[in-house]
Structures are given as structure tokens and as C-alpha cells.
Scaffold this motif. Structure first.
Motif, PDB file in Angstrom:
ATOM      1  N   ALA A  22      -8.270  14.147   0.526  1.00 15.51           N
ATOM      2  CA  ALA A  22      -7.046  14.586  -0.148  1.00 15.51           C
ATOM      3  C   ALA A  22      -6.374  15.707   0.636  1.00 15.51           C
ATOM      4  O   ALA A  22      -5.147  15.716   0.802  1.00 15.51           O
ATOM      5  CB  ALA A  22      -7.368  15.050  -1.570  1.00 15.51           C
ATOM      6  N   ALA A  23      -7.162  16.635   1.151  1.00 11.12           N
ATOM      7  CA  ALA A  23      -6.607  17.736   1.942  1.00 11.12           C
ATOM      8  C   ALA A  23      -5.984  17.219   3.230  1.00 11.12           C
ATOM      9  O   ALA A  23      -4.923  17.701   3.649  1.00 11.12           O
ATOM     10  CB  ALA A  23      -7.700  18.762   2.259  1.00 11.12           C
ATOM     11  N   TRP A  24      -6.624  16.235   3.855  1.00 11.02           N
ATOM     12  CA  TRP A  24      -6.090  15.662   5.094  1.00 11.02           C
ATOM     13  C   TRP A  24      -4.727  15.008   4.852  1.00 11.02           C
ATOM     14  O   TRP A  24      -3.763  15.294   5.550  1.00 11.02           O
ATOM     15  CB  TRP A  24      -7.086  14.652   5.677  1.00 11.02           C
ATOM     16  CG  TRP A  24      -6.508  13.776   6.737  1.00 11.02           C
ATOM     17  CD1 TRP A  24      -6.407  12.418   6.691  1.00 11.02           C
ATOM     18  CD2 TRP A  24      -5.951  14.164   7.988  1.00 11.02           C
ATOM     19  NE1 TRP A  24      -5.811  11.948   7.835  1.00 11.02           N
ATOM     20  CE2 TRP A  24      -5.517  12.993   8.657  1.00 11.02           C
ATOM     21  CE3 TRP A  24      -5.744  15.385   8.607  1.00 11.02           C
ATOM     22  CZ2 TRP A  24      -4.908  13.014   9.907  1.00 11.02           C
ATOM     23  CZ3 TRP A  24      -5.136  15.417   9.864  1.00 11.02           C
ATOM     24  CH2 TRP A  24      -4.733  14.246  10.502  1.00 11.02           C
ATOM     25  N   TYR A  25      -4.651  14.147   3.879  1.00  7.79           N
ATOM     26  CA  TYR A  25      -3.379  13.461   3.636  1.00  7.79           C
ATOM     27  C   TYR A  25      -2.305  14.417   3.117  1.00  7.79           C
ATOM     28  O   TYR A  25      -1.128  14.265   3.450  1.00  7.79           O
ATOM     29  CB  TYR A  25      -3.585  12.260   2.710  1.00  7.79           C
ATOM     30  CG  TYR A  25      -4.241  11.116   3.447  1.00  7.79           C
ATOM     31  CD1 TYR A  25      -3.555  10.431   4.443  1.00  7.79           C
ATOM     32  CD2 TYR A  25      -5.540  10.746   3.182  1.00  7.79           C
ATOM     33  CE1 TYR A  25      -4.148   9.409   5.155  1.00  7.79           C
ATOM     34  CE2 TYR A  25      -6.149   9.717   3.892  1.00  7.79           C
ATOM     35  CZ  TYR A  25      -5.444   9.058   4.875  1.00  7.79           C
ATOM     36  OH  TYR A  25      -6.050   8.047   5.592  1.00  7.79           O
ATOM     37  N   ALA A  26      -2.700  15.414   2.350  1.00  8.49           N
ATOM     38  CA  ALA A  26      -1.728  16.400   1.859  1.00  8.49           C
ATOM     39  C   ALA A  26      -1.161  17.251   2.999  1.00  8.49           C
ATOM     40  O   ALA A  26      -0.025  17.717   2.927  1.00  8.49           O
ATOM     41  CB  ALA A  26      -2.374  17.306   0.811  1.00  8.49           C
ATOM     42  N   SER A  27      -1.948  17.428   4.048  1.00 10.29           N
ATOM     43  CA  SER A  27      -1.507  18.261   5.172  1.00 10.29           C
ATOM     44  C   SER A  27      -0.523  17.546   6.091  1.00 10.29           C
ATOM     45  O   SER A  27       0.125  18.181   6.933  1.00 10.29           O
ATOM     46  CB  SER A  27      -2.715  18.711   6.002  1.00 10.29           C
ATOM     47  OG  SER A  27      -3.239  17.648   6.785  1.00 10.29           O
ATOM     48  N   TYR A  85       0.839  -1.203   0.000  1.00 11.27           N
ATOM     49  CA  TYR A  85       0.000   0.000   0.000  1.00 11.27           C
ATOM     50  C   TYR A  85       0.870   1.249   0.000  1.00 11.27           C
ATOM     51  O   TYR A  85       1.862   1.328   0.721  1.00 11.27           O
ATOM     52  CB  TYR A  85      -0.923   0.012   1.221  1.00 11.27           C
ATOM     53  CG  TYR A  85      -1.692  -1.266   1.368  1.00 11.27           C
ATOM     54  CD1 TYR A  85      -2.624  -1.651   0.405  1.00 11.27           C
ATOM     55  CD2 TYR A  85      -1.481  -2.111   2.445  1.00 11.27           C
ATOM     56  CE1 TYR A  85      -3.326  -2.834   0.523  1.00 11.27           C
ATOM     57  CE2 TYR A  85      -2.181  -3.299   2.572  1.00 11.27           C
ATOM     58  CZ  TYR A  85      -3.097  -3.660   1.616  1.00 11.27           C
ATOM     59  OH  TYR A  85      -3.781  -4.834   1.723  1.00 11.27           O
ATOM     60  N   PRO A  86       0.486   2.270  -0.773  1.00  8.82           N
ATOM     61  CA  PRO A  86       1.303   3.486  -0.828  1.00  8.82           C
ATOM     62  C   PRO A  86       1.123   4.380   0.398  1.00  8.82           C
ATOM     63  O   PRO A  86       0.076   4.368   1.038  1.00  8.82           O
ATOM     64  CB  PRO A  86       0.787   4.198  -2.079  1.00  8.82           C
ATOM     65  CG  PRO A  86      -0.605   3.720  -2.224  1.00  8.82           C
ATOM     66  CD  PRO A  86      -0.625   2.303  -1.712  1.00  8.82           C
ATOM     67  N   ASN A  87       2.169   5.130   0.700  1.00 10.86           N
ATOM     68  CA  ASN A  87       2.079   6.165   1.717  1.00 10.86           C
ATOM     69  C   ASN A  87       1.322   7.344   1.111  1.00 10.86           C
ATOM     70  O   ASN A  87       1.580   7.735  -0.022  1.00 10.86           O
ATOM     71  CB  ASN A  87       3.474   6.617   2.166  1.00 10.86           C
ATOM     72  CG  ASN A  87       4.219   5.518   2.885  1.00 10.86           C
ATOM     73  OD1 ASN A  87       3.634   4.702   3.575  1.00 10.86           O
ATOM     74  ND2 ASN A  87       5.521   5.500   2.732  1.00 10.86           N
ATOM     75  N   LEU A  88       0.398   7.895   1.860  1.00 12.29           N
ATOM     76  CA  LEU A  88      -0.389   9.025   1.375  1.00 12.29           C
ATOM     77  C   LEU A  88       0.046  10.339   2.003  1.00 12.29           C
ATOM     78  O   LEU A  88      -0.213  11.405   1.435  1.00 12.29           O
ATOM     79  CB  LEU A  88      -1.878   8.792   1.658  1.00 12.29           C
ATOM     80  CG  LEU A  88      -2.488   7.528   1.044  1.00 12.29           C
ATOM     81  CD1 LEU A  88      -3.968   7.432   1.391  1.00 12.29           C
ATOM     82  CD2 LEU A  88      -2.280   7.486  -0.449  1.00 12.29           C
ATOM     83  N   ALA A  89       0.687  10.287   3.139  1.00 15.40           N
ATOM     84  CA  ALA A  89       1.078  11.494   3.859  1.00 15.40           C
ATOM     85  C   ALA A  89       1.987  12.364   2.999  1.00 15.40           C
ATOM     86  O   ALA A  89       2.982  11.900   2.449  1.00 15.40           O
ATOM     87  CB  ALA A  89       1.793  11.135   5.160  1.00 15.40           C
ATOM     88  N   GLY A  90       1.605  13.640   2.876  1.00 12.54           N
ATOM     89  CA  GLY A  90       2.423  14.600   2.159  1.00 12.54           C
ATOM     90  C   GLY A  90       2.284  14.590   0.653  1.00 12.54           C
ATOM     91  O   GLY A  90       2.909  15.396  -0.032  1.00 12.54           O
ATOM     92  N   GLN A  91       1.439  13.713   0.121  1.00  8.80           N
ATOM     93  CA  GLN A  91       1.206  13.717  -1.327  1.00  8.80           C
ATOM     94  C   GLN A  91       0.417  14.978  -1.686  1.00  8.80           C
ATOM     95  O   GLN A  91      -0.286  15.547  -0.859  1.00  8.80           O
ATOM     96  CB  GLN A  91       0.399  12.490  -1.755  1.00  8.80           C
ATOM     97  CG  GLN A  91       1.110  11.178  -1.551  1.00  8.80           C
ATOM     98  CD  GLN A  91       2.187  10.939  -2.591  1.00  8.80           C
ATOM     99  OE1 GLN A  91       2.223  11.568  -3.641  1.00  8.80           O
ATOM    100  NE2 GLN A  91       3.080  10.024  -2.295  1.00  8.80           N
ATOM    101  N   HIS A  92       0.499  15.411  -2.919  1.00  3.01           N
ATOM    102  CA  HIS A  92      -0.248  16.583  -3.362  1.00  3.01           C
ATOM    103  C   HIS A  92      -1.747  16.275  -3.360  1.00  3.01           C
ATOM    104  O   HIS A  92      -2.165  15.218  -3.838  1.00  3.01           O
ATOM    105  CB  HIS A  92       0.187  17.005  -4.770  1.00  3.01           C
ATOM    106  CG  HIS A  92       1.582  17.513  -4.820  1.00  3.01           C
ATOM    107  ND1 HIS A  92       1.907  18.796  -4.450  1.00  3.01           N
ATOM    108  CD2 HIS A  92       2.740  16.906  -5.160  1.00  3.01           C
ATOM    109  CE1 HIS A  92       3.210  18.957  -4.568  1.00  3.01           C
ATOM    110  NE2 HIS A  92       3.742  17.831  -5.003  1.00  3.01           N
ATOM    111  N   ALA A  93      -2.523  17.213  -2.842  1.00  4.76           N
ATOM    112  CA  ALA A  93      -3.970  17.021  -2.749  1.00  4.76           C
ATOM    113  C   ALA A  93      -4.589  16.785  -4.124  1.00  4.76           C
ATOM    114  O   ALA A  93      -5.468  15.930  -4.267  1.00  4.76           O
ATOM    115  CB  ALA A  93      -4.620  18.222  -2.070  1.00  4.76           C
ATOM    116  N   ASP A  94      -4.127  17.519  -5.125  1.00  2.15           N
ATOM    117  CA  ASP A  94      -4.680  17.351  -6.473  1.00  2.15           C
ATOM    118  C   ASP A  94      -4.445  15.938  -6.985  1.00  2.15           C
ATOM    119  O   ASP A  94      -5.323  15.340  -7.616  1.00  2.15           O
ATOM    120  CB  ASP A  94      -4.065  18.351  -7.448  1.00  2.15           C
ATOM    121  CG  ASP A  94      -4.521  19.772  -7.199  1.00  2.15           C
ATOM    122  OD1 ASP A  94      -5.534  19.966  -6.511  1.00  2.15           O
ATOM    123  OD2 ASP A  94      -3.857  20.693  -7.698  1.00  2.15           O
TER     124      ASP A  94
END
Length: 105
Positions: free
Chosen positions: A97-102, A50-59
Motif C-alpha cells: 500500500a505504501a509503495w503504490y501510494a508513493s 484492472y484498476p490503477n493503483l498508483a497514487g491511491q491512498h495507502a489506507d
């Protein structure tokens, strides 16, 4: 001088605007419970499948979730992801998306 300051402020705003997620990170955190089983409570998966989502771009995250929802992604865990995102609204997707991007990568 005043007009220059306004132009600089406008330019900074225009450049920074795409970096702001459309969703609500706090709402996304509340909606992330089912995501945490695979992607971890802090957006960092404990299993390499499974990929890490933390810090990925929201878009990017929103685009990926929409693609899973529409069935435009295949292979790997695509069918599992499609099942998870099929009931999400556009607002839910933006919030997640906003949560993981933050998060810190």
C-alpha cells in the motif's frame, strides 16, 4: 512565543501523520512483482478491467487488500485478488500500500 511555535509544530504533525503510510515503500516495490501483471510496473493498468493503483491512498489500498483476503469483497476479480493476497502478512499489505501510494497517479 516559543510555546506557540511548539503548538503549531504539534498541530502540523498531528494533521500530517495520517498521510504517512505505515508500510515501507521500498519493501513494497520488492514485493509488487505479482501485482505488476495486472496493475502494471508503474501502478497503471494497461487493461481497463484492472484498476490503477498508483497514487491511491495507502489506507484505502490496505483496507481493500484486507477485505479481499477476508472474502468481504465479491464480484469482478474478487476471487483472483483473494488468491493473490491470501498469503500476504499485514506487513506485506502495508508495504504494498505504501509503495503504490508513493507513486504518481
Amino acid at each position: 512565543m516559543n510555546i506557540r511555535l511548539k503548538l503549531v509544530a504539534l498541530a502540523v504533525y498531528a494533521v500530517a501523520l495520517p498521510g504517512f503510510a505505515a508500510g515501507n515503500p521500498a519493501a513494497g516495490q520488492q514485493k509488487s512483482a505479482s501485482c505488476q501483471a495486472c496493475h502494471g510496473a508503474e501502478g497503471k493498468a494497461k487493461v481497463t478491467l484492472y484498476p490503477n493503483l498508483a497514487g491511491q491512498h495507502a489506507d484505502y489500498l490496505a483496507h481493500a487488500m484486507h477485505a479481499y483476503k477476508k472474502g468481504e469483497r465479491s464480484g469482478g476479480q474478487a476471487e483472483v485478488m483473494k488468491a493473490f493476497v491470501s498469503g500476504l502478512s499485514d506487513e506485506d499489505i502495508d508495504d504494498l500500500a505504501a509503495w503504490y501510494a508513493s507513486m504518481k497517479p
